[in-house]
Design a protein around this motif. Structure first.
Motif, PDB file in Angstrom:
ATOM      1  N   ARG A 124      -3.559   2.826  -8.898  1.00  0.00           N
ATOM      2  CA  ARG A 124      -3.915   3.104  -7.521  1.00  0.00           C
ATOM      3  C   ARG A 124      -3.664   4.578  -7.205  1.00  0.00           C
ATOM      4  NH1 ARG A 124      -2.614  -1.107  -3.595  1.00  0.00           N
ATOM      5  NH2 ARG A 124      -0.756  -1.381  -4.865  1.00  0.00           N
ATOM      6  N   THR A 137      -5.067   6.055  -4.233  1.00  0.00           N
ATOM      7  CA  THR A 137      -4.855   5.969  -2.790  1.00  0.00           C
ATOM      8  C   THR A 137      -5.024   4.501  -2.419  1.00  0.00           C
ATOM      9  OG1 THR A 137      -7.170   6.213  -2.113  1.00  0.00           O
ATOM     10  CG2 THR A 137      -5.932   8.247  -2.509  1.00  0.00           C
ATOM     11  N   ASP A 138      -4.929   4.189  -1.133  1.00  0.00           N
ATOM     12  CA  ASP A 138      -5.090   2.806  -0.691  1.00  0.00           C
ATOM     13  C   ASP A 138      -6.448   2.242  -1.073  1.00  0.00           C
ATOM     14  OD1 ASP A 138      -2.595   2.800   0.364  1.00  0.00           O
ATOM     15  OD2 ASP A 138      -3.209   3.052   2.454  1.00  0.00           O
ATOM     16  N   GLN A 139      -7.466   3.093  -1.149  1.00  0.00           N
ATOM     17  CA  GLN A 139      -8.825   2.623  -1.402  1.00  0.00           C
ATOM     18  C   GLN A 139      -9.398   3.105  -2.728  1.00  0.00           C
ATOM     19  OE1 GLN A 139     -10.423   0.501   0.617  1.00  0.00           O
ATOM     20  NE2 GLN A 139      -8.714   0.444   2.045  1.00  0.00           N
ATOM     21  N   ASP A 159       0.983   2.175  -9.340  1.00  0.00           N
ATOM     22  CA  ASP A 159       0.866   3.227  -8.339  1.00  0.00           C
ATOM     23  C   ASP A 159       1.292   4.570  -8.921  1.00  0.00           C
ATOM     24  OD1 ASP A 159      -0.009   1.604  -6.241  1.00  0.00           O
ATOM     25  OD2 ASP A 159       2.033   0.973  -5.796  1.00  0.00           O
ATOM     26  N   THR A 206       0.842  -1.188   0.000  1.00  0.00           N
ATOM     27  CA  THR A 206       0.000   0.000   0.000  1.00  0.00           C
ATOM     28  C   THR A 206       0.870   1.227   0.000  1.00  0.00           C
ATOM     29  OG1 THR A 206      -0.100  -0.009   2.409  1.00  0.00           O
ATOM     30  CG2 THR A 206      -1.885  -1.134   1.220  1.00  0.00           C
ATOM     31  N   THR A 207       0.384   2.291  -0.616  1.00  0.00           N
ATOM     32  CA  THR A 207       1.125   3.536  -0.685  1.00  0.00           C
ATOM     33  C   THR A 207       0.726   4.450   0.450  1.00  0.00           C
ATOM     34  OG1 THR A 207      -0.548   4.513  -2.119  1.00  0.00           O
ATOM     35  CG2 THR A 207       1.311   3.418  -3.187  1.00  0.00           C
TER      36      THR A 207
END
Length: 248
Positions: A196, A198-200, A66, A28-29
């Motif tokens: 991606r 954000t994470d969501q 990402d 995850t970023t």
């Protein structure tokens, strides 16, 4: 996760892309620290998905790319510029972009972007957001670069707000959405790919049945695979808008 500490301005997270079959080790970023640039976990803007179903699909159906993430630890004041300082027309036909350069690979991605008059607004916004040094520290990168006329599609009110000093975090978020900290060829941008944000939050990539038209969110790639010494440029006909910027 590989992390380079950039002092004193920023912490730069460099995340590569994860290929099909590696979902169990997905990283995850870091979300940007500035409140103005945060995104709602339930929003669906410009083709983004943010629910658990979308997360599973992104990891199981194909590769995940990402965007660049820069977490600012200090804000360096930059003077406000006016919309009139931005070029909102393309001086060169899109098909002819970079044709006047014999060997594009002798230049970095940033240098190459500077050489195209059609990308002058994108370059200026990278500089205005204070991201130029961070971008130039990347070993590899891909610009999803909107043309001047892509920015002309945005309302002048939105552009004016983005250029305000107090909205620098939002401008930074917009610029980062167009930079991938890895080299990505156009044939890697298929319908089973997501970017991606954000994470969501994910930005979908789609190709038509013939495989000749590729869109990222609401933006179409109109010129692809301009190779530089440290990556490549794909030119977009529209601007990718993170949720926070969409609501500005």
């Amino acid at each position: 996760m590989k992390k380079n500490i950039l002092s004193p301005i920023a912490v730069l997270t460099l995340s590569g892309f994860m290929m099909y079959g590696c979902a169990s080790s997905a990283e995850t970023t870091d979300a940007t620290a500035m409140e103005q640039a945060t995104y709602s976990e339930t929003e669906r803007m410009a083709g983004r998905t943010s629910d658990d179903e979308g997360l599973m699909a992104a990891e199981q159906e194909g590769q995940v790319l990402d965007v660049l993430v820069v977490e600012e630890t200090a804000v360096v004041p930059i003077g406000t510029i006016a919309v009139t300082a931005l070029a909102l027309e393309n001086p060169v036909d899109i098909n002819d972009m970079f044709d006047d350069i014999d060997d594009t690979e002798q230049y970095s991605v940033m240098e190459l972007a500077r050489k195209s008059p059609n990308l002058s607004t994108f370059v200026k916004l990278i500089e205005q957001a204070g991201l130029e040094d961070d971008v130039e520290r990347l070993d590899e990168m891909t610009f999803l670069a909107p043309t001047n006329e892509a920015f002309a599609k945005l309302s002048k009110d939105k552009l004016s707000k983005l250029l305000l000093t107090e909205n620098r975090a939002l401008l930074s978020a917009l610029v980062q959405a167009h930079i991938l900290p890895s080299e990505v060829r156009s044939n890697q941008l298929q319908s089973n790919t997501r970017i991606r944000m954000t994470d969501q939050s994910y930005l979908p990539v789609s190709t038509d049945n013939s495989g000749t038209i590729t869109t990222v969110g609401n933006a179409q790639l109109v010129k692809t695979d301009v190779e530089a010494s440290n990556g490549r440029i794909h030119v977009l006909d529209s601007v990718i808008l993170p949720s926070a910027v969409e609501q500005l």
